[in-house]
Design an enzyme around this catalytic site. Structure first.
Site, PDB file in Angstrom:
ATOM      1  N   ASP A  48      25.445 -21.744  36.146  1.00 41.89           N
ATOM      2  CA  ASP A  48      25.362 -20.921  34.921  1.00 41.89           C
ATOM      3  C   ASP A  48      25.543 -21.724  33.644  1.00 41.89           C
ATOM      4  OD1 ASP A  48      25.012 -18.666  36.524  1.00 41.89           O
ATOM      5  OD2 ASP A  48      27.169 -18.340  36.686  1.00 41.89           O
ATOM      6  N   GLU A  49      25.100 -22.968  33.654  1.00 39.01           N
ATOM      7  CA  GLU A  49      25.285 -23.830  32.483  1.00 39.01           C
ATOM      8  C   GLU A  49      24.256 -23.546  31.392  1.00 39.01           C
ATOM      9  OE1 GLU A  49      24.724 -24.945  35.570  1.00 39.01           O
ATOM     10  OE2 GLU A  49      26.374 -26.247  36.222  1.00 39.01           O
ATOM     11  N   GLY A  50      23.199 -22.787  31.763  1.00 43.62           N
ATOM     12  CA  GLY A  50      22.103 -22.570  30.814  1.00 43.62           C
ATOM     13  C   GLY A  50      20.855 -23.333  31.246  1.00 43.62           C
ATOM     14  N   LYS A  51      20.749 -23.563  32.552  1.00 37.51           N
ATOM     15  CA  LYS A  51      19.585 -24.312  33.082  1.00 37.51           C
ATOM     16  C   LYS A  51      18.282 -23.581  32.790  1.00 37.51           C
ATOM     17  CE  LYS A  51      21.402 -24.055  37.140  1.00 37.51           C
ATOM     18  NZ  LYS A  51      22.746 -23.530  36.821  1.00 37.51           N
ATOM     19  N   GLY A  63      20.724 -17.180  39.004  1.00 45.04           N
ATOM     20  CA  GLY A  63      20.361 -16.247  37.943  1.00 45.04           C
ATOM     21  C   GLY A  63      20.115 -17.064  36.707  1.00 45.04           C
ATOM     22  N   HIS A  64      18.842 -17.237  36.341  1.00 46.61           N
ATOM     23  CA  HIS A  64      18.482 -18.086  35.209  1.00 46.61           C
ATOM     24  C   HIS A  64      17.939 -17.208  34.085  1.00 46.61           C
ATOM     25  CE1 HIS A  64      17.977 -21.724  38.118  1.00 46.61           C
ATOM     26  NE2 HIS A  64      19.198 -21.264  38.054  1.00 46.61           N
ATOM     27  N   THR A 113      27.420 -14.775  46.684  1.00 43.74           N
ATOM     28  CA  THR A 113      26.591 -13.745  46.051  1.00 43.74           C
ATOM     29  C   THR A 113      26.128 -12.707  47.077  1.00 43.74           C
ATOM     30  OG1 THR A 113      24.635 -15.109  46.395  1.00 43.74           O
ATOM     31  CG2 THR A 113      25.755 -15.331  44.272  1.00 43.74           C
ATOM     32  N   ARG A 127      18.538 -24.953  63.734  1.00 47.47           N
ATOM     33  CA  ARG A 127      17.161 -24.961  64.255  1.00 47.47           C
ATOM     34  C   ARG A 127      16.737 -23.625  64.877  1.00 47.47           C
ATOM     35  NH1 ARG A 127      18.862 -30.403  66.950  1.00 47.47           N
ATOM     36  NH2 ARG A 127      20.718 -29.096  66.911  1.00 47.47           N
ATOM     37  N   GLN A 146      22.378 -23.544  40.616  1.00 49.25           N
ATOM     38  CA  GLN A 146      23.811 -23.851  40.769  1.00 49.25           C
ATOM     39  C   GLN A 146      24.171 -25.146  40.012  1.00 49.25           C
ATOM     40  OE1 GLN A 146      22.095 -23.123  44.133  1.00 49.25           O
ATOM     41  NE2 GLN A 146      22.268 -21.088  43.293  1.00 49.25           N
ATOM     42  N   GLY A 148      27.054  -9.697  38.130  1.00 48.70           N
ATOM     43  CA  GLY A 148      27.744  -9.018  37.036  1.00 48.70           C
ATOM     44  C   GLY A 148      29.240  -9.292  36.995  1.00 48.70           C
ATOM     45  N   ARG A 204      32.921 -14.117  34.626  1.00 46.07           N
ATOM     46  CA  ARG A 204      33.084 -15.523  35.001  1.00 46.07           C
ATOM     47  C   ARG A 204      34.464 -16.005  34.568  1.00 46.07           C
ATOM     48  NH1 ARG A 204      27.276 -16.802  32.391  1.00 46.07           N
ATOM     49  NH2 ARG A 204      25.970 -16.152  34.129  1.00 46.07           N
ATOM     50  N   SER A 235      22.487 -26.896  22.423  1.00 52.03           N
ATOM     51  CA  SER A 235      21.986 -25.531  22.341  1.00 52.03           C
ATOM     52  C   SER A 235      22.975 -24.687  21.539  1.00 52.03           C
ATOM     53  CB  SER A 235      21.805 -24.978  23.756  1.00 52.03           C
ATOM     54  OG  SER A 235      21.430 -23.635  23.696  1.00 52.03           O
ATOM     55  N   VAL A 236      22.453 -23.986  20.521  1.00 59.33           N
ATOM     56  CA  VAL A 236      23.344 -23.230  19.631  1.00 59.33           C
ATOM     57  C   VAL A 236      23.072 -21.723  19.678  1.00 59.33           C
ATOM     58  CG1 VAL A 236      23.832 -25.165  18.100  1.00 59.33           C
ATOM     59  CG2 VAL A 236      21.802 -23.755  17.667  1.00 59.33           C
TER      60      VAL A 236
HETATM   61  P1  GDP Z   1      21.754 -20.778  34.425  1.00 51.85           P
HETATM   62  O1  GDP Z   1      22.080 -20.117  35.708  1.00 51.85           O
HETATM   63  O2  GDP Z   1      22.252 -22.187  34.358  1.00 51.85           O
HETATM   64  O3  GDP Z   1      20.309 -20.667  34.062  1.00 51.85           O
HETATM   65  O4  GDP Z   1      22.568 -19.984  33.312  1.00 51.85           O
HETATM   66  P2  GDP Z   1      22.688 -18.378  33.171  1.00 51.85           P
HETATM   67  O5  GDP Z   1      21.406 -17.857  32.650  1.00 51.85           O
HETATM   68  O6  GDP Z   1      23.233 -17.785  34.404  1.00 51.85           O
HETATM   69  O7  GDP Z   1      23.849 -18.280  32.107  1.00 51.85           O
HETATM   70  C1  GDP Z   1      23.744 -18.833  30.847  1.00 51.85           C
HETATM   71  C2  GDP Z   1      23.882 -17.720  29.797  1.00 51.85           C
HETATM   72  O8  GDP Z   1      24.057 -18.293  28.522  1.00 51.85           O
HETATM   73  C3  GDP Z   1      22.642 -16.847  29.675  1.00 51.85           C
HETATM   74  O9  GDP Z   1      23.042 -15.550  29.360  1.00 51.85           O
HETATM   75  C4  GDP Z   1      21.884 -17.485  28.513  1.00 51.85           C
HETATM   76  O10 GDP Z   1      21.035 -16.566  27.838  1.00 51.85           O
HETATM   77  C5  GDP Z   1      23.018 -17.903  27.651  1.00 51.85           C
HETATM   78  N1  GDP Z   1      22.783 -19.098  26.825  1.00 51.85           N
HETATM   79  C6  GDP Z   1      22.103 -20.230  27.119  1.00 51.85           C
HETATM   80  N2  GDP Z   1      22.231 -21.125  26.134  1.00 51.85           N
HETATM   81  C7  GDP Z   1      23.013 -20.554  25.196  1.00 51.85           C
HETATM   82  C8  GDP Z   1      23.556 -20.998  23.949  1.00 51.85           C
HETATM   83  O11 GDP Z   1      23.349 -22.118  23.510  1.00 51.85           O
HETATM   84  N3  GDP Z   1      24.353 -20.120  23.282  1.00 51.85           N
HETATM   85  C9  GDP Z   1      24.636 -18.877  23.739  1.00 51.85           C
HETATM   86  N4  GDP Z   1      25.432 -18.103  23.006  1.00 51.85           N
HETATM   87  N5  GDP Z   1      24.163 -18.435  24.916  1.00 51.85           N
HETATM   88  C10 GDP Z   1      23.373 -19.270  25.629  1.00 51.85           C
HETATM   89  P1  IMO Z   2      22.857 -20.479  38.937  1.00 51.82           P
HETATM   90  O1  IMO Z   2      21.594 -21.129  39.418  1.00 51.82           O
HETATM   91  C1  IMO Z   2      27.123 -19.786  39.538  1.00 51.82           C
HETATM   92  C2  IMO Z   2      28.525 -19.498  43.661  1.00 51.82           C
HETATM   93  C3  IMO Z   2      29.022 -18.157  44.158  1.00 51.82           C
HETATM   94  C4  IMO Z   2      30.061 -18.626  45.161  1.00 51.82           C
HETATM   95  C5  IMO Z   2      29.429 -19.862  45.772  1.00 51.82           C
HETATM   96  C6  IMO Z   2      28.704 -19.610  47.080  1.00 51.82           C
HETATM   97  O2  IMO Z   2      22.640 -19.206  38.206  1.00 51.82           O
HETATM   98  O3  IMO Z   2      23.696 -21.464  38.192  1.00 51.82           O
HETATM   99  P2  IMO Z   2      26.381 -18.451  47.707  1.00 51.82           P
HETATM  100  O4  IMO Z   2      25.909 -17.046  47.477  1.00 51.82           O
HETATM  101  O5  IMO Z   2      25.515 -19.484  47.061  1.00 51.82           O
HETATM  102  O6  IMO Z   2      26.651 -18.756  49.135  1.00 51.82           O
HETATM  103  O7  IMO Z   2      27.820 -18.493  46.961  1.00 51.82           O
HETATM  104  O8  IMO Z   2      28.491 -20.338  44.806  1.00 51.82           O
HETATM  105  N1  IMO Z   2      27.160 -19.474  43.095  1.00 51.82           N
HETATM  106  C7  IMO Z   2      26.891 -19.588  41.792  1.00 51.82           C
HETATM  107  N2  IMO Z   2      27.711 -19.675  40.726  1.00 51.82           N
HETATM  108  N3  IMO Z   2      25.784 -19.870  39.353  1.00 51.82           N
HETATM  109  C8  IMO Z   2      24.943 -19.826  40.409  1.00 51.82           C
HETATM  110  O9  IMO Z   2      23.618 -20.036  40.295  1.00 51.82           O
HETATM  111  C9  IMO Z   2      25.484 -19.633  41.696  1.00 51.82           C
HETATM  112  N4  IMO Z   2      24.948 -19.513  42.937  1.00 51.82           N
HETATM  113  C10 IMO Z   2      25.989 -19.435  43.774  1.00 51.82           C
HETATM  114  O10 IMO Z   2      29.604 -17.400  43.122  1.00 51.82           O
HETATM  115  O11 IMO Z   2      31.234 -19.043  44.490  1.00 51.82           O
HETATM  116 MG    MG Z   3      23.028 -18.406  36.419  1.00 55.35          MG
END
Ligand code: GDP
Ligand code: IMO
Ligand code: MG
Length: 421
Positions: free
Chosen positions: A12-15, A39-40, A127, A141, A221, A299, A302, A410-411
């Site tokens: 969830d870093e914002g990939k 979840g991107h 998840t 296998r 991830q 949902g 975090r 990213s801002v």
């Molecule tokens: P991902 O899984 O790495 O793609 O990240 P997620 O989409 O799960 O979570 C990142 C969240 O931060 C999303 O709701 C994005 O819309 C939001 N986001 C991404 N970059 C920024 C940023 O620079 N600022 C803010 N406020 N939100 C951001």
């Molecule tokens: P994105 O791509 C954050 C976490 C789950 C759990 C562990 C194992 O959006 O960054 P799993 O269902 O993969 O067996 O769960 O990994 N997890 C994530 N946490 N972002 C994700 O994906 C994740 N995908 C799995 O919360 O701790």
């Molecule tokens: Mg995500």
């Protein structure tokens, strides 16, 4: 240019945002691991999209989007995701799904939930999408692959073999067993629906390498959730780091040119497991609300904490990061107290590594340095030079501590809210 975009923390870093941003210059976008546990979130032209298993280049009809062999694919969920995109007007796209990608079956989802329940208080907090159980079958296998769904007789044989083991497991855990016939017919049909997209993606990708196309590998991830190098056992079941690319795509490692680590300006984690810099109370609440830190898939709120550069150096080393994108930087404006973790203290010693056992990791205490704060709104800033002095100092400190250049800041969540350095 072959670029890997990989999570440098716990996901969830914002990939999604950065992949979408960089996809504008790409010919091909490839998901190489994970499944619909991801979840991107992508925001542009006022619309918000949340992708789970479809690559983030899907919005541009010129881009080839590849779901490669290292993924675990839930065919039903992938079709639903496509239908949702259609309903939002995304109908013109190129999608390719590897015939070798593992299929997530309903028993994987049932077993994922049952294992979690059986662990009682020690649950991972997965998840519940059947990710770990589908990868486990692949390595045992007894997995079914996407290409199998296209061959009636062969699929029947594979499903029969799998069910003979899986039904024993389901019974043992007190769950209902699954019948061959309805599963067989349902998944055959998914195969037919996905048939236009299914191919040998390793051949496709290696041809793109020969053409010197711009290929972007989109990690799901993050390194700290890596099955090999993460905080085992509180991890996912694949390798999100750069090392996951060759095995997950069939492209040799020598063709990878650059690895970009995606990193929040602070840290978050969903699910259980150690988190040395975790905050609680008012400050945690403040960051969670400002950053909308709730899981895209589940949902769940975090967990949030200060930036951990021990974990980030680990990510830089494991993923061979050439540069970093610092995300959600706007969230830190106006924070009351700001710190960065430089090291851990473990049993009275200062350390600079991630211990291999959870028992040791749980004993690690963060060593912090205090950072000056800033209050200005930075969401409309377009260049590094225009950032407040203390914000620039924060970014410089990260570069100094992790010895890796910052390429993007990213801002805000929108495509346009991105500073290139
Ligand atoms: P991902 O899984 O790495 O793609 O990240 P997620 O989409 O799960 O979570 C990142 C969240 O931060 C999303 O709701 C994005 O819309 C939001 N986001 C991404 N970059 C920024 C940023 O620079 N600022 C803010 N406020 N939100 C951001
Ligand atoms: P994105 O791509 C954050 C976490 C789950 C759990 C562990 C194992 O959006 O960054 P799993 O269902 O993969 O067996 O769960 O990994 N997890 C994530 N946490 N972002 C994700 O994906 C994740 N995908 C799995 O919360 O701790
Ligand atoms: Mg995500």
């Amino acid at each position: 240019m072959r670029l890997v975009v990989t999570g440098a923390q716990w996901g969830d870093e914002g990939k999604g945002k950065m992949t979408d941003f960089l996809a504008q210059k790409s010919d091909v976008v490839v998901r190489y691991q994970g499944g619909n546990n991801a979840g991107h979130t992508i925001l542009f032209n006022g619309n918000k999209y949340a992708l789970q298993s479809i690559p983030s280049g899907i919005f541009n009809p010129k881009i080839k989007n590849v779901m490669a062999n290292g993924m675990v694919v839930n065919p039903k969920a992938a079709l639903e995701e496509l239908a949702k995109l259609h309903s939002m007007g995304i109908t013109d796209y190129q999608l390719f799904i590897s015939d070798r990608a593992a299929v997530i079956m309903p028993y994987h989802i049932a077993l994922d939930g049952a294992y979690e329940t059986a662990k009682g208080g020690k649950m991972i907090g997965t998840t519940k999408k059947g990710i770990g159980t589908a990868y486990a079958d692949k390595y045992a296998r007894i997995g079914i692959r996407i290409g199998d769904l296209l061959d009636r007789d062969y699929f029947a044989e594979r499903l029969n073999d799998a069910l003979s083991v899986k039904n024993l497991e389901l019974k043992m855990l007190g769950l209902e067993t699954m019948e061959f016939e309805p599963l067989f017919e349902e998944y055959l049909e998914y195969g037919q629906k996905l048939k236009p997209f299914i191919c040998d993606t390793s051949i496709l990708l290696n041809k793109e390498v020969e053409k010197d196309s711009n290929i972007l590998f989109e990690g799901a991830q993050g390194v700290m959730l890596c099955i090999e190098h993460g905080t085992y056992p509180f991890v996912t079941s694949s390798s999100p780091s750069t090392i996951g690319v060759p095995i997950g795509t069939g492209i040799p490692p020598k063709y990878i040119d650059h690895a970009l680590g995606i990193c929040k300006a602070y840290n978050t984690r969903v699910g259980a497991g150690s988190f040395p810099t975790e905050l609680d109370g008012d400050l945690a609440h403040w960051i969670r609300e400002r950053g909308h830190e709730y899981g895209t898939v589940t949902g769940r709120p975090r967990r949030v904490g200060y930036l951990d550069t021990v974990a980030l150096r680990h990510a830089c080393r494991i993923s061979g990061l050439d540069s970093l994108a610092i995300m959600l930087f706007d969230v830190l404006s106006g924070i009351s107290e700001l710190k960065i973790c430089t090291n851990y203290e473990l049993d009275g010693e200062i350390i600079d590594f991630i211990p291999s056992t959870l028992s040791a990791y749980n004993r690690c205490k963060p060593v912090f340095i205090d950072m000056p704060i800033w209050n200005e709104d930075i969401t409309q800033i377009k260049s590094f030079g225009d950032l407040p002095e203390n914000a620039k100092f924060y970014l410089k400190k990260i570069e100094e501590l992790v010895k890796t250049k910052i390429a993007y800041v990213s801002v805000g969540p929108d495509r346009t809210q991105t500073i290139e350095i």
